[in-house]
Design a protein around this motif. Sequence first.
Motif: not given
Length: 62
Positions: A23-28, A30-37
Amino acid sequence: MDLTGAIWHKSTRSSGNSGDCVEVAANLPGVVGVRDSKDPSGPVLTFAPAAWRAFLRHAKRS
């Protein structure tokens, strides 16, 4: 890093059967987060947006 407000999206390349999902969070800003769902409260990798775009460009060529 505070990821409050992150909107997580499952990768379209994630496997539907084996549970191997990213899973990717690109709405913040200055940062893109990537995690294991499978472990949403677990560790998160963070990338600068430019680094994430470079990774995606390279991955699409492979």
